[in-house]
Design a protein around this motif. Structure first.
Motif, short mmCIF file in Angstrom:
data_model
loop_
_atom_site.label_atom_id
_atom_site.label_comp_id
_atom_site.label_asym_id
_atom_site.label_seq_id
_atom_site.Cartn_x
_atom_site.Cartn_y
_atom_site.Cartn_z
N VAL A 1 -13.62 147.65 44.69
CA VAL A 1 -14.96 147.26 44.22
C VAL A 1 -15.67 148.41 43.49
N GLY A 2 -15.22 149.65 43.70
CA GLY A 2 -15.75 150.78 42.92
C GLY A 2 -15.36 150.63 41.46
N HIS A 3 -14.10 150.25 41.22
CA HIS A 3 -13.67 150.00 39.84
C HIS A 3 -14.48 148.85 39.24
N TYR A 4 -14.74 147.87 40.10
CA TYR A 4 -15.43 146.66 39.61
C TYR A 4 -16.82 147.01 39.08
N VAL A 5 -17.63 147.65 39.93
CA VAL A 5 -19.00 147.94 39.47
C VAL A 5 -19.04 149.10 38.49
N GLY A 6 -18.05 150.02 38.61
CA GLY A 6 -18.05 151.21 37.74
C GLY A 6 -17.56 150.91 36.34
N SER A 7 -16.63 149.95 36.21
CA SER A 7 -16.03 149.78 34.89
C SER A 7 -15.64 148.33 34.56
N LEU A 8 -14.97 147.64 35.48
CA LEU A 8 -14.43 146.31 35.14
C LEU A 8 -15.52 145.32 34.71
N LYS A 9 -16.64 145.36 35.42
CA LYS A 9 -17.72 144.42 35.13
C LYS A 9 -18.26 144.63 33.71
N GLN A 10 -18.40 145.92 33.35
CA GLN A 10 -18.89 146.24 32.00
C GLN A 10 -17.88 145.77 30.95
N ARG A 11 -16.59 145.96 31.26
CA ARG A 11 -15.57 145.55 30.28
C ARG A 11 -15.66 144.06 30.00
N VAL A 12 -15.81 143.29 31.07
CA VAL A 12 -15.85 141.84 30.90
C VAL A 12 -17.10 141.46 30.09
N ALA A 13 -18.23 142.11 30.41
CA ALA A 13 -19.46 141.81 29.68
C ALA A 13 -19.31 142.18 28.20
N LEU A 14 -18.69 143.33 27.92
CA LEU A 14 -18.51 143.75 26.53
C LEU A 14 -17.55 142.81 25.81
N GLN A 15 -16.49 142.43 26.49
CA GLN A 15 -15.55 141.45 25.93
C GLN A 15 -16.29 140.17 25.54
N ASN A 16 -17.15 139.70 26.45
CA ASN A 16 -17.84 138.44 26.22
C ASN A 16 -18.99 138.56 25.22
N SER A 17 -19.44 139.80 24.95
CA SER A 17 -20.56 139.99 24.02
C SER A 17 -20.15 139.64 22.59
N GLY A 18 -18.87 139.66 22.30
CA GLY A 18 -18.40 139.37 20.95
C GLY A 18 -18.76 140.44 19.94
N GLU A 19 -19.25 141.60 20.43
CA GLU A 19 -19.67 142.65 19.49
C GLU A 19 -18.55 143.61 19.11
N PHE A 20 -17.40 143.44 19.74
CA PHE A 20 -16.34 144.42 19.51
C PHE A 20 -15.21 143.83 18.67
N ASP A 21 -14.71 144.66 17.75
CA ASP A 21 -13.65 144.19 16.86
C ASP A 21 -12.30 144.20 17.56
N GLU A 22 -12.09 145.19 18.41
CA GLU A 22 -10.81 145.28 19.12
C GLU A 22 -11.07 145.82 20.52
N VAL A 23 -10.33 145.29 21.49
CA VAL A 23 -10.46 145.78 22.87
C VAL A 23 -9.05 146.08 23.41
N TYR A 24 -8.87 147.31 23.89
CA TYR A 24 -7.58 147.72 24.47
C TYR A 24 -7.80 148.16 25.91
N ILE A 25 -7.07 147.55 26.84
CA ILE A 25 -7.18 147.92 28.25
C ILE A 25 -5.79 148.35 28.72
N MET A 26 -5.72 149.58 29.21
CA MET A 26 -4.42 150.19 29.44
C MET A 26 -4.12 150.41 30.93
N ILE A 27 -2.92 150.08 31.31
CA ILE A 27 -2.45 150.45 32.65
C ILE A 27 -1.75 151.80 32.49
N ALA A 28 -2.38 152.84 33.05
CA ALA A 28 -1.98 154.22 32.74
C ALA A 28 -0.85 154.68 33.66
N ASP A 29 0.35 154.13 33.42
CA ASP A 29 1.48 154.48 34.30
C ASP A 29 1.94 155.91 34.05
N ALA A 30 1.93 156.35 32.78
CA ALA A 30 2.38 157.72 32.49
C ALA A 30 1.43 158.72 33.15
#
Ligand code: ATP
Ligand code: MG
Length: 365
Positions: free
Chosen positions: A21-50
């Motif tokens: 839930v720290g990830h959720y309030v710290g970052s995930l929630k904002q990402r979803v809101a920004l995704q839904n805002s339609g204001e961004f031309d490209e969105v990249y979300i990375m699983i940082a395995d390296a």
């Protein structure tokens, strides 16, 4: 006329465990809101395995298992693969190539001063045996961000030093080789307590590595057990005693999650959190009652996330397909930036017909 700069998001998470839930309030929630805002031309979300391998080199299986967990968490919170490129870091070799060139633009002492890396080194008891890859992960993070020409990076505040280091690298690169890279800005939650949510043990940060998390996928019973076992004000022994809300993890979580609607639904004797806090502060409100309310709030927030996760987990091959497609698109973008960088650095020898002609002339004479 100069082209308007594209608005691009890049952010990600280490696959070292399920998201909490720290990830959720710290970052995930904002990402979803920004995704839904339609204001961004490209969105990249990375699983940082390296990046996760920089301090888990001896445990690749852990990383491999957690890739799908993180991907399911992404889909569960509402990141939409039709609008967002979900990808796996190690599948983009250009990121390693960029890291290698950026290493020359950073000093060892600058890396040693990075406060987040410093505290992470301490937390991991590396002492003097710090993996070079771990010390230099901010450089690889600069590659992750700049490869996509990201303008906006939604993260928790522990990432600010990484962003600062990235901007320094961008400025160094652009001033030596010409304007290719874009300086990113951090995008933080407007709610202060969400910048760094503490753990259920009251430690400064909820973190997979500290084992003090409430996971987004937490089953309902476990969620309740964790909430009921949370730390509160240690001096608040009897219900009638005055309590402290400042620095009290249960109230910090309420600050992060509770809305007035939750009071109407679960605890109508208060209209909002301020009223509840006032009661706790003057005495007469017991911790159990507060925790029960927090449990109701979190259950209400996490139920739809848990449900969506369950739905996606019924078709795991599809989730891998989503990651593969996202990785393909991410790679195209990174390769484009890499080609521009090589041109700027004048290491594009074979495409540079002027260079070949010039050298031919020099040797002909
Ligand atoms: P690890 O312990 O493996 O580093 P972590 O729990 O710190 O894991 P990361 O993958 O490092 O998680 O962080 C992913 C993103 O979530 C980052 O943007 C980070 O700022 C944010 N984040 C992590 N923990 C918290 C927290 N407790 N509160 C707010 N944001 C957080
Ligand atoms: Mg971390």
């Amino acid at each position: 006329m100069a082209k308007a700069q594209k608005k691009i998001i890049l952010t990600g998470d280490r696959p070292t465990g399920r998201l909490h839930v720290g990830h959720y309030v710290g970052s995930l929630k904002q990402r979803v809101a920004l995704q839904n805002s339609g204001e961004f031309d490209e969105v990249y979300i990375m699983i940082a395995d390296a990046q996760a391998l920089t301090d888990n080199a001896d445990n690749p299986e852990k990383i491999r298992q957690n890739i799908i967990e993180v991907a399911l968490d992404y889909l569960a919170v509402g990141l939409d693969p039709a609008r967002v490129n979900l990808f796996i870091q190690s599948q983009i070799p250009e990121l390693c190539e960029m890291t290698c060139f950026y290493m020359n633009l950073v000093t060892v002492s600058r890396l040693q001063r990075n406060p987040t890396v410093k505290s992470e080194i301490q937390m991991r008891n590396f002492a003097s045996s710090i993996p070079a890859g771990f010390l230099t992960y901010p450089v690889s993070q600069a590659a992750d961000i700049t490869a996509f020409k990201a303008t906006t990076v939604p993260t928790g505040e522990d990432q600010e030093p990484m962003l600062e280091q990235t901007r320094e690298i961008v400025r160094a690169f652009n001033s030596i080789y010409g304007d290719v890279l874009v300086e990113p800005a951090i995008y933080l939650s407007a709610n202060k307590v969400c910048l760094r949510l503490p753990g259920i043990d009251g430690r400064a940060k909820m973190s997979k590595s500290l084992g003090n998390c409430i996971y987004l996928s937490e089953p309902s019973d476990d969620l309740k057990k964790k909430v009921m076992s949370m730390f509160t004000d240690k001096n608040h022994l009897r219900v009638e005693d005055p309590g402290e809300v400042e620095g009290n993890p249960v109230f910090i979580y309420l600050d992060a999650f509770a809305r007035d609607e939750h009071f109407a639904e679960f605890l109508p004797e208060y209209t909002n959190l301020d009223e509840m806090k006032a009661h706790y502060t003057r005495g007469g409100l017991g911790d159990v009652k507060v925790k029960k309310f927090l449990n109701n709030v979190l259950q209400a927030e996490l139920a739809p996330i848990r449900e969506r996760r369950r739905a996606y987990s019924r078709d795991i091959p599809e989730v891998y397909r989503i990651l593969q497609e996202g990785s393909m698109r991410a790679r195209e973008k990174a390769a484009q930036t890499m080609a521009e960088m090589k041109r700027a650095m004048k290491i594009n020898y074979f495409d540079d017909t002027a260079l070949i002609a010039e050298q031919a002339k020099r040797f002909a004479g």
